[in-house]
Write a protein that holds these residues in place. Structure first.
Motif, PDB file in Angstrom:
ATOM      1  N   LEU A   1       0.828  -1.204   0.000  1.00  0.00           N
ATOM      2  CA  LEU A   1       0.000   0.000   0.000  1.00  0.00           C
ATOM      3  C   LEU A   1       0.867   1.260   0.000  1.00  0.00           C
ATOM      4  O   LEU A   1       0.527   2.268   0.619  1.00  0.00           O
ATOM      5  CB  LEU A   1      -0.930  -0.016   1.212  1.00  0.00           C
ATOM      6  N   ASP A   2       1.970   1.204  -0.717  1.00  0.00           N
ATOM      7  CA  ASP A   2       2.906   2.322  -0.748  1.00  0.00           C
ATOM      8  C   ASP A   2       2.288   3.594  -1.339  1.00  0.00           C
ATOM      9  O   ASP A   2       2.774   4.695  -1.075  1.00  0.00           O
ATOM     10  CB  ASP A   2       4.160   1.962  -1.544  1.00  0.00           C
ATOM     11  N   GLN A   3       1.251   3.447  -2.161  1.00  0.00           N
ATOM     12  CA  GLN A   3       0.614   4.611  -2.788  1.00  0.00           C
ATOM     13  C   GLN A   3      -0.524   5.185  -1.945  1.00  0.00           C
ATOM     14  O   GLN A   3      -1.195   6.130  -2.377  1.00  0.00           O
ATOM     15  CB  GLN A   3       0.081   4.229  -4.169  1.00  0.00           C
ATOM     16  N   TRP A   4      -0.719   4.644  -0.727  1.00  0.00           N
ATOM     17  CA  TRP A   4      -1.874   4.998   0.085  1.00  0.00           C
ATOM     18  C   TRP A   4      -1.461   5.422   1.495  1.00  0.00           C
ATOM     19  O   TRP A   4      -0.420   5.003   1.995  1.00  0.00           O
ATOM     20  CB  TRP A   4      -2.835   3.814   0.189  1.00  0.00           C
ATOM     21  N   VAL A   5      -2.320   6.243   2.115  1.00  0.00           N
ATOM     22  CA  VAL A   5      -2.154   6.627   3.515  1.00  0.00           C
ATOM     23  C   VAL A   5      -3.509   6.523   4.205  1.00  0.00           C
ATOM     24  O   VAL A   5      -4.558   6.468   3.551  1.00  0.00           O
ATOM     25  CB  VAL A   5      -1.606   8.061   3.665  1.00  0.00           C
ATOM     26  N   THR A   6      -3.477   6.496   5.532  1.00  0.00           N
ATOM     27  CA  THR A   6      -4.709   6.593   6.303  1.00  0.00           C
ATOM     28  C   THR A   6      -5.272   7.996   6.139  1.00  0.00           C
ATOM     29  O   THR A   6      -4.553   8.984   6.325  1.00  0.00           O
ATOM     30  CB  THR A   6      -4.441   6.298   7.784  1.00  0.00           C
ATOM     31  N   ALA A   7      -6.534   8.097   5.772  1.00  0.00           N
ATOM     32  CA  ALA A   7      -7.105   9.408   5.449  1.00  0.00           C
ATOM     33  C   ALA A   7      -7.124  10.340   6.651  1.00  0.00           C
ATOM     34  O   ALA A   7      -6.958  11.552   6.510  1.00  0.00           O
ATOM     35  CB  ALA A   7      -8.513   9.232   4.894  1.00  0.00           C
ATOM     36  N   ALA A   8      -7.293   9.797   7.855  1.00  0.00           N
ATOM     37  CA  ALA A   8      -7.474  10.640   9.034  1.00  0.00           C
ATOM     38  C   ALA A   8      -6.211  11.407   9.407  1.00  0.00           C
ATOM     39  O   ALA A   8      -6.268  12.590   9.738  1.00  0.00           O
ATOM     40  CB  ALA A   8      -7.941   9.791  10.213  1.00  0.00           C
ATOM     41  N   ASP A   9      -5.048  10.738   9.362  1.00  0.00           N
ATOM     42  CA  ASP A   9      -3.828  11.386   9.860  1.00  0.00           C
ATOM     43  C   ASP A   9      -2.635  11.266   8.917  1.00  0.00           C
ATOM     44  O   ASP A   9      -1.520  11.655   9.259  1.00  0.00           O
ATOM     45  CB  ASP A   9      -3.453  10.825  11.232  1.00  0.00           C
ATOM     46  N   LYS A  10      -2.859  10.699   7.732  1.00  0.00           N
ATOM     47  CA  LYS A  10      -1.830  10.540   6.695  1.00  0.00           C
ATOM     48  C   LYS A  10      -0.699   9.593   7.130  1.00  0.00           C
ATOM     49  O   LYS A  10       0.388   9.613   6.559  1.00  0.00           O
ATOM     50  CB  LYS A  10      -1.243  11.892   6.280  1.00  0.00           C
ATOM     51  N   SER A  11      -0.970   8.740   8.114  1.00  0.00           N
ATOM     52  CA  SER A  11      -0.018   7.697   8.491  1.00  0.00           C
ATOM     53  C   SER A  11      -0.093   6.563   7.472  1.00  0.00           C
ATOM     54  O   SER A  11      -1.027   6.510   6.652  1.00  0.00           O
ATOM     55  CB  SER A  11      -0.340   7.170   9.888  1.00  0.00           C
ATOM     56  N   PRO A  12       0.887   5.625   7.469  1.00  0.00           N
ATOM     57  CA  PRO A  12       0.835   4.520   6.506  1.00  0.00           C
ATOM     58  C   PRO A  12      -0.504   3.783   6.554  1.00  0.00           C
ATOM     59  O   PRO A  12      -1.050   3.539   7.633  1.00  0.00           O
ATOM     60  CB  PRO A  12       1.995   3.627   6.947  1.00  0.00           C
ATOM     61  N   ALA A  13      -1.025   3.458   5.371  1.00  0.00           N
ATOM     62  CA  ALA A  13      -2.308   2.757   5.295  1.00  0.00           C
ATOM     63  C   ALA A  13      -2.204   1.404   5.983  1.00  0.00           C
ATOM     64  O   ALA A  13      -1.233   0.671   5.774  1.00  0.00           O
ATOM     65  CB  ALA A  13      -2.727   2.584   3.837  1.00  0.00           C
ATOM     66  N   GLY A  14      -3.208   1.066   6.791  1.00  0.00           N
ATOM     67  CA  GLY A  14      -3.123  -0.124   7.618  1.00  0.00           C
ATOM     68  C   GLY A  14      -4.042  -1.257   7.236  1.00  0.00           C
ATOM     69  O   GLY A  14      -4.261  -2.172   8.049  1.00  0.00           O
ATOM     70  N   TRP A  15      -4.599  -1.232   6.038  1.00  0.00           N
ATOM     71  CA  TRP A  15      -5.437  -2.348   5.627  1.00  0.00           C
ATOM     72  C   TRP A  15      -4.561  -3.567   5.326  1.00  0.00           C
ATOM     73  O   TRP A  15      -3.348  -3.439   5.090  1.00  0.00           O
ATOM     74  CB  TRP A  15      -6.266  -1.976   4.411  1.00  0.00           C
TER      75      TRP A  15
ATOM     76  N   GLN B   1     -13.438   3.641   1.229  1.00  0.00           N
ATOM     77  CA  GLN B   1     -14.151   3.777   2.494  1.00  0.00           C
ATOM     78  C   GLN B   1     -14.095   2.510   3.341  1.00  0.00           C
ATOM     79  O   GLN B   1     -14.295   1.401   2.835  1.00  0.00           O
ATOM     80  CB  GLN B   1     -15.606   4.144   2.213  1.00  0.00           C
ATOM     81  N   ALA B   2     -13.855   2.711   4.638  1.00  0.00           N
ATOM     82  CA  ALA B   2     -14.001   1.642   5.628  1.00  0.00           C
ATOM     83  C   ALA B   2     -15.321   1.894   6.354  1.00  0.00           C
ATOM     84  O   ALA B   2     -15.364   2.555   7.391  1.00  0.00           O
ATOM     85  CB  ALA B   2     -12.830   1.647   6.602  1.00  0.00           C
ATOM     86  N   HIS B   3     -16.402   1.415   5.783  1.00  0.00           N
ATOM     87  CA  HIS B   3     -17.732   1.719   6.310  1.00  0.00           C
ATOM     88  C   HIS B   3     -17.948   1.015   7.641  1.00  0.00           C
ATOM     89  O   HIS B   3     -17.425  -0.071   7.880  1.00  0.00           O
ATOM     90  CB  HIS B   3     -18.801   1.290   5.290  1.00  0.00           C
ATOM     91  N   GLY B   4     -18.753   1.616   8.494  1.00  0.00           N
ATOM     92  CA  GLY B   4     -18.946   1.071   9.836  1.00  0.00           C
ATOM     93  C   GLY B   4     -20.042   0.035   9.964  1.00  0.00           C
ATOM     94  O   GLY B   4     -20.403  -0.336  11.088  1.00  0.00           O
ATOM     95  N   ASP B   5     -20.591  -0.476   8.860  1.00  0.00           N
ATOM     96  CA  ASP B   5     -21.632  -1.499   8.983  1.00  0.00           C
ATOM     97  C   ASP B   5     -21.025  -2.783   9.556  1.00  0.00           C
ATOM     98  O   ASP B   5     -19.809  -3.000   9.473  1.00  0.00           O
ATOM     99  CB  ASP B   5     -22.263  -1.778   7.613  1.00  0.00           C
ATOM    100  N   PRO B   6     -21.835  -3.663  10.150  1.00  0.00           N
ATOM    101  CA  PRO B   6     -21.288  -4.838  10.839  1.00  0.00           C
ATOM    102  C   PRO B   6     -20.907  -6.003   9.929  1.00  0.00           C
ATOM    103  O   PRO B   6     -20.438  -7.031  10.419  1.00  0.00           O
ATOM    104  CB  PRO B   6     -22.439  -5.251  11.764  1.00  0.00           C
TER     105      PRO B   6
ATOM    106  N   ALA C   1     -11.205  -0.918  11.594  1.00  0.00           N
ATOM    107  CA  ALA C   1     -10.655  -0.236  12.760  1.00  0.00           C
ATOM    108  C   ALA C   1      -9.646   0.839  12.369  1.00  0.00           C
ATOM    109  O   ALA C   1      -9.414   1.792  13.120  1.00  0.00           O
ATOM    110  CB  ALA C   1     -10.002  -1.245  13.699  1.00  0.00           C
ATOM    111  N   ARG C   2      -9.039   0.699  11.195  1.00  0.00           N
ATOM    112  CA  ARG C   2      -8.012   1.654  10.748  1.00  0.00           C
ATOM    113  C   ARG C   2      -8.597   2.815   9.946  1.00  0.00           C
ATOM    114  O   ARG C   2      -7.891   3.771   9.634  1.00  0.00           O
ATOM    115  CB  ARG C   2      -6.951   0.937   9.913  1.00  0.00           C
ATOM    116  N   GLY C   3      -9.865   2.720   9.587  1.00  0.00           N
ATOM    117  CA  GLY C   3     -10.521   3.828   8.907  1.00  0.00           C
ATOM    118  C   GLY C   3     -10.243   3.889   7.415  1.00  0.00           C
ATOM    119  O   GLY C   3      -9.610   3.003   6.828  1.00  0.00           O
ATOM    120  N   ASN C   4     -10.721   4.962   6.793  1.00  0.00           N
ATOM    121  CA  ASN C   4     -10.586   5.157   5.348  1.00  0.00           C
ATOM    122  C   ASN C   4      -9.117   5.294   4.950  1.00  0.00           C
ATOM    123  O   ASN C   4      -8.286   5.764   5.727  1.00  0.00           O
ATOM    124  CB  ASN C   4     -11.322   6.420   4.902  1.00  0.00           C
TER     125      ASN C   4
END
Length: 261
Positions: free
Chosen positions: A64-78, A239-244, A90-93
């Motif tokens: 995921l080198d081309q991606w970041v966590t949208a909330a804080d621009k940290s490395p994407a954690g998916w 999107q990391a949607h919050g549905d169950p 849990a890691r968000g968008n």
């Protein structure tokens, strides 16, 4: 013959004479040939869905080198495994490191075969074509299991969420890979921040046209009416949607930047 009829015949004769003069002025095929500017050479992919030669690869199955966590621009954690990204709610968008204006986007997504629930709770996610904030802000094309599953039509797969229902339901069964091919034309704002040209989007879902140059009324909102606020080139967000329901997966994501119209 009446004066009116004579006048009509005279007008017709003049029109025919003008057409004849125009035709005689262009007597060679070369008169209507255009040679420049020459279009750029783009080598197509050797396999369906593959990236052409001028594409920017956003996910090639390895990292995921081309991606970041949208909330804080940290490395994407998916999670990345076996050539596939799986959403970690849990890691968000996540969003691209790069910002884009107009582009052609290809991505593939899969709803788990053992998905449960109903309506909006069946693998809900989305691709935000211009991310204007860390949360669910921007312009969203919905991702959802809409195969023999009912929900509001402007919220099913292929919809511009809460704005444009898809022109057709082209969903495959859960567990099968689906494709989006998207042409995005970003909104244009004047120097004073006022909207001069609204955004528009064309979407093919599994090769079926589901949005045909749809004009957007503004950014996606869950409640209320969409509206615009001025912004420049923006990241693409998943999107990391919050549905169950069980998280969905993505693969084979690439983009081609387009010149403005």
């Amino acid at each position: 013959m009446t004066i009116k009829a004579i006048t009509g015949l005279a007008s017709f004769a003049v029109g025919m004479a003008l057409l004849s003069a125009t035709a005689s002025a262009q007597t060679r095929p070369e008169d209507t040939e255009v040679w420049k500017p020459v279009p750029a050479v783009v080598t197509p992919a050797s396999a369906p869905g593959g990236a052409p030669s001028d594409a920017i690869i956003l996910f090639d199955g390895r990292n995921l080198d081309q991606w970041v966590t949208a909330a804080d621009k940290s490395p994407a954690g998916w999670t990345v495994a076996d050539g596939v990204i799986t959403v970690d709610k849990a890691r968000g968008n996540i969003e691209t490191k790069r910002a884009f204006r107009d582009y052609q986007l290809h991505l593939e997504w899969r709803i788990p075969a053992d998905i449960a629930g109903s309506g909006q709770g069946r693998g809900n996610s989305g691709v935000f074509l211009a991310s204007t904030g860390s949360r669910d802000q921007g312009y969203e094309v919905q991702i959802l299991d809409s195969y023999q599953s009912a929900t509001y039509v402007n919220g099913q797969a292929g919809a511009v969420y809460k704005q444009h229902p898809p022109l057709a339901n082209a969903n495959r069964k859960p567990g099968e890979w689906q494709t989006y091919d998207i042409i995005w034309r970003a909104p244009v704002f004047g120097s004073d921040g006022a909207l001069t040209t609204p955004a528009s989007v064309t979407v093919l879902h599994n090769g079926v046209l589901v949005q045909d140059n749809a004009v957007l009324a503004g950014e996606t909102v869950y409640i209320g009416k969409p509206g615009y606020k001025a912004h420049g080139p923006s990241p693409i967000k998943l999107q990391a949607h919050g549905d169950p329901s069980i998280p969905i997966s993505f693969r084979n994501i690439w983009v081609r930047e387009l010149a403005p119209r």
